[in-house]
Write a protein that holds these residues in place. Structure first.
Motif, PDB file in Angstrom:
ATOM      1  N   GLU A  70       0.833  -1.209   0.000  1.00 29.62           N
ATOM      2  CA  GLU A  70       0.000   0.000   0.000  1.00 29.62           C
ATOM      3  C   GLU A  70       0.862   1.251   0.000  1.00 29.62           C
ATOM      4  O   GLU A  70       0.535   2.249  -0.637  1.00 29.62           O
ATOM      5  CB  GLU A  70      -0.934  -0.024   1.203  1.00 29.62           C
ATOM      6  N   LYS A  71       1.975   1.223   0.748  1.00 30.12           N
ATOM      7  CA  LYS A  71       2.874   2.380   0.783  1.00 30.12           C
ATOM      8  C   LYS A  71       3.513   2.606  -0.580  1.00 30.12           C
ATOM      9  O   LYS A  71       3.623   3.739  -1.058  1.00 30.12           O
ATOM     10  CB  LYS A  71       3.948   2.174   1.850  1.00 30.12           C
ATOM     11  N   ILE A  72       3.940   1.513  -1.234  1.00 27.23           N
ATOM     12  CA  ILE A  72       4.586   1.645  -2.537  1.00 27.23           C
ATOM     13  C   ILE A  72       3.585   2.093  -3.597  1.00 27.23           C
ATOM     14  O   ILE A  72       3.903   2.909  -4.471  1.00 27.23           O
ATOM     15  CB  ILE A  72       5.235   0.300  -2.941  1.00 27.23           C
ATOM     16  N   LEU A  73       2.347   1.597  -3.510  1.00 29.40           N
ATOM     17  CA  LEU A  73       1.344   1.918  -4.527  1.00 29.40           C
ATOM     18  C   LEU A  73       1.058   3.404  -4.627  1.00 29.40           C
ATOM     19  O   LEU A  73       0.645   3.888  -5.686  1.00 29.40           O
ATOM     20  CB  LEU A  73       0.052   1.148  -4.242  1.00 29.40           C
ATOM     21  N   HIS A  74       1.273   4.149  -3.534  1.00 29.13           N
ATOM     22  CA  HIS A  74       1.057   5.595  -3.584  1.00 29.13           C
ATOM     23  C   HIS A  74       1.900   6.242  -4.672  1.00 29.13           C
ATOM     24  O   HIS A  74       1.506   7.242  -5.277  1.00 29.13           O
ATOM     25  CB  HIS A  74       1.373   6.234  -2.237  1.00 29.13           C
ATOM     26  N   PHE A  75       3.079   5.679  -4.928  1.00 29.33           N
ATOM     27  CA  PHE A  75       3.982   6.254  -5.927  1.00 29.33           C
ATOM     28  C   PHE A  75       3.570   5.892  -7.354  1.00 29.33           C
ATOM     29  O   PHE A  75       4.102   6.445  -8.309  1.00 29.33           O
ATOM     30  CB  PHE A  75       5.424   5.771  -5.676  1.00 29.33           C
ATOM     31  N   PHE A  76       2.618   4.960  -7.490  1.00 30.10           N
ATOM     32  CA  PHE A  76       2.167   4.536  -8.810  1.00 30.10           C
ATOM     33  C   PHE A  76       0.816   5.143  -9.182  1.00 30.10           C
ATOM     34  O   PHE A  76       0.243   4.762 -10.191  1.00 30.10           O
ATOM     35  CB  PHE A  76       2.066   3.003  -8.857  1.00 30.10           C
ATOM     36  N   GLU A  77       0.316   6.074  -8.400  1.00 38.67           N
ATOM     37  CA  GLU A  77      -0.996   6.660  -8.692  1.00 38.67           C
ATOM     38  C   GLU A  77      -0.892   7.623  -9.862  1.00 38.67           C
ATOM     39  O   GLU A  77      -0.104   8.566  -9.855  1.00 38.67           O
ATOM     40  CB  GLU A  77      -1.532   7.385  -7.463  1.00 38.67           C
ATOM     41  N   CYS A  78      -1.687   7.382 -10.890  1.00 32.07           N
ATOM     42  CA  CYS A  78      -1.703   8.255 -12.062  1.00 32.07           C
ATOM     43  C   CYS A  78      -2.298   9.612 -11.661  1.00 32.07           C
ATOM     44  O   CYS A  78      -3.364   9.650 -11.038  1.00 32.07           O
ATOM     45  CB  CYS A  78      -2.520   7.620 -13.182  1.00 32.07           C
ATOM     46  N   PRO A  79      -1.652  10.734 -12.000  1.00 36.22           N
ATOM     47  CA  PRO A  79      -2.167  12.051 -11.589  1.00 36.22           C
ATOM     48  C   PRO A  79      -3.468  12.440 -12.274  1.00 36.22           C
ATOM     49  O   PRO A  79      -4.127  13.380 -11.848  1.00 36.22           O
ATOM     50  CB  PRO A  79      -1.029  13.002 -11.980  1.00 36.22           C
ATOM     51  N   VAL A  80      -3.850  11.716 -13.334  1.00 42.15           N
ATOM     52  CA  VAL A  80      -5.055  12.077 -14.084  1.00 42.15           C
ATOM     53  C   VAL A  80      -6.256  11.243 -13.622  1.00 42.15           C
ATOM     54  O   VAL A  80      -7.230  11.768 -13.108  1.00 42.15           O
ATOM     55  CB  VAL A  80      -4.837  11.899 -15.605  1.00 42.15           C
ATOM     56  N   CYS A  81      -6.166   9.920 -13.785  1.00 40.18           N
ATOM     57  CA  CYS A  81      -7.320   9.060 -13.467  1.00 40.18           C
ATOM     58  C   CYS A  81      -7.284   8.519 -12.044  1.00 40.18           C
ATOM     59  O   CYS A  81      -8.263   7.908 -11.586  1.00 40.18           O
ATOM     60  CB  CYS A  81      -7.403   7.898 -14.451  1.00 40.18           C
ATOM     61  N   LYS A  82      -6.165   8.716 -11.317  1.00 42.75           N
ATOM     62  CA  LYS A  82      -5.982   8.281  -9.923  1.00 42.75           C
ATOM     63  C   LYS A  82      -5.921   6.759  -9.779  1.00 42.75           C
ATOM     64  O   LYS A  82      -5.885   6.258  -8.655  1.00 42.75           O
ATOM     65  CB  LYS A  82      -7.100   8.828  -9.015  1.00 42.75           C
TER      66      LYS A  82
END
Length: 506
Positions: free
Chosen positions: A261-273
């Motif tokens: 979950e901590k790592i996934l924050h860095f993979f969040e697309c800035p457009v579609c989230k």
């Protein structure tokens, strides 16, 4: 004075009525006012009654005495043995489990029920069942209108039950809401997050903690409630005033974030989230976004610089060890897997949202809901279990249908929904097949159209092509099967052209 002596002294004062308001007959609350010809009065009664014109003075001496006492709860006769200082007494009595509760549906439907908090949940389920929402994988789905003044819902999980209250303050242009425990021993560490979604891809996310049961029965305290701006909700709602609220409750034992979950924050697309999976693209300044959003944008949404075809291979490399949640986790799917495995799962996920394929219908839901909807409401145009195909016909010389779609059908096969669309133009008949909800699908399907000469059924004109992803009709008819009208005329019988349509998995 010993503690027991102090309690005895308190009880003697209570029996002599020295500690009670002369008007409301409740225990006095500071500031205490001594009113001419009336006696000691609490400030609330002084302001709300006709005694304001009488001479009064602050009885600070009695306030000092009260500050030393531990007073019994007014629900003592119902079983409460709690004693509190006067500073804490009011909060305790409002939250006392022996207190007579008023149903929060009183302001919504006029319910007159009063009773113990211990009986409240049973009353609500029996009398307000249409306001009960059951959980799906710790998620609660609720559609609300921006014009609703009061919303009250009982949220039922496997081992926990909560109360949701929403209040629309039109004067402040805000919506306030709280989620409360139904028990007095509530866990203040329980958290929840809410996604407020409309017709657009954007959403507003809020989060807070579960509150005490005290806030179920009285007016919402806006100072501690979550607030949302109505204008912001209108922007994401777009054409309608309806918002879908997705509540996710995290209990205390699930609050600690895992490493994934901590790592996934860095993979969040800035457009579609959503979380980015390979291929991951980046702008010339190094900002990354997912492969679905990249084709739709001319400039980077973060820095406005241009795009090339640059891939972020370093970020892609990190995805090998990451377990992704399904893209439909907000709809209730609990599946997780590697990037490749989760993509395959998402193509067939039972929580994947669908819209009704017929343009005049606005119904939506998951696969099973839409299949049932099609069978029940569009049965004349639906072929169920249609892998083996169907046969139909149309009149070739109908000039009034040129440049128009003259037939639409849905075929349900291979656990997928297919849409067949037929259109006539001046020189051709066009037939296209789309896979409904085809985004990220891992399967390939082909469709076959056989034009049959009914005078000699062994004479057939067969065309085959790949089923297309859903797309606008102007694009669809550039990529479909085309039959020249001049050729179809040689297969027609009494002006009717008969064809057989089949789908198969490749």
């Amino acid at each position: 004075m010993t503690e027991q002596s102090l309690l005895n002294f308190t009880d003697e004062l209570l029996e002599s009525n020295w500690l009670y308001c002369a008007i409301c007959k409740d225990i006095l609350k500071p500031p205490i006012m001594l009113v001419e010809t009336i006696g000691n009065v609490c400030t609330t009664c002084l302001e709300e009654t006709e005694v304001t014109n009488l001479k009064s003075m602050n009885n600070s001496a009695l306030e000092n005495v009260l500050s030393l006492l531990k007073l019994p709860c007014k629900f003592k006769l119902k079983g409460c043995m709690e004693r509190c200082s006067y500073g804490k007494l009011s909060f305790h009595q409002n939250n006392c489990k022996f207190r007579t509760k008023i149903c929060p549906m009183q302001k919504v439907s006029g319910c007159e029920w009063e009773g113990s908090s211990l009986d409240f949940a049973d009353h609500f389920k029996q009398c307000h069942g249409d306001h009960v929402i059951n959980f799906e994988n710790d998620l609660f789905f609720l559609q609300t209108s921006l014009t609703e003044r009061n919303v009250v819902k009982l949220l039922v999980m496997k081992q926990h039950t909560y109360m949701l209250r929403m209040q629309n303050n039109l004067e402040k242009n805000k919506i306030f809401y709280v989620i409360c425990s139904l028990t007095d021993d509530y866990n203040s560490f329980c958290e929840y997050a809410v996604k407020h979604k409309g017709a657009s891809d954007n959403y507003i996310k809020t989060k807070s903690k579960i509150l005490s049961s005290y806030f179920i029965y009285d007016d919402i305290d806006e100072s501690i409630a979550v607030e949302i701006d109505i204008n912001a909700l209108k922007q994401i709602a777009q054409v309608s005033d309806t918002i879908t609220n997705i509540f996710k409750i995290k209990l205390e034992d699930s609050l600690t974030e895992t490493m994934d979950e901590k790592i996934l924050h860095f993979f969040e697309c800035p457009v579609c989230k959503n979380f980015m999976k390979p291929p991951i693209y980046q702008c010339h300044s190094g900002h990354s976004l997912c492969n679905l959003c990249r084709p739709r944008l001319e400039k980077c949404p973060t820095c406005r610089s241009t795009f090339g075809n640059t891939r972020n291979y370093s970020l892609e490399g990190l995805t090998v060890g990451v377990m992704y949640p399904c893209i439909y986790h907000d709809s209730g799917c609990a599946e997780i897997g590697s990037a490749s495995d989760i993509l395959k799962h998402e193509s067939e996920c039972s929580y994947k949202p669908y819209s009704c394929p017929f343009p005049s219908c606005n119904s939506s839901g998951n696969h099973d809901i839409i299949v049932n909807h099609l069978i029940n409401f569009h049965f004349d145009s639906v072929i169920y279990n249609g892998a083996s195909g169907f046969t139909d016909s149309f009149r070739l010389d109908q000039n009034n249908i040129y440049n128009k779609v003259f037939d639409r059908k849905c075929v349900i096969a291979y656990n997928h929904i297919f849409k067949l669309t037929c259109k006539r133009v001046a020189e051709h008949c066009l037939m296209a097949a789309e896979v409904v909800g085809s985004q990220n699908t891992s399967k390939t399907f082909v469709y076959e159209v056989s034009v049959i000469d009914m005078r000699r059924p062994e004479k057939k004109l067969i065309r085959t092509d790949y089923c297309l992803n859903e797309m606008p009709e102007e694009e669809l008819f550039k990529k479909c099967i085309m039959f020249p009208n001049s050729v179809l005329s040689s297969y027609s019988h009494h002006g009717m052209v008969t064809f057989n349509f089949t789908i198969r998995e490749k």
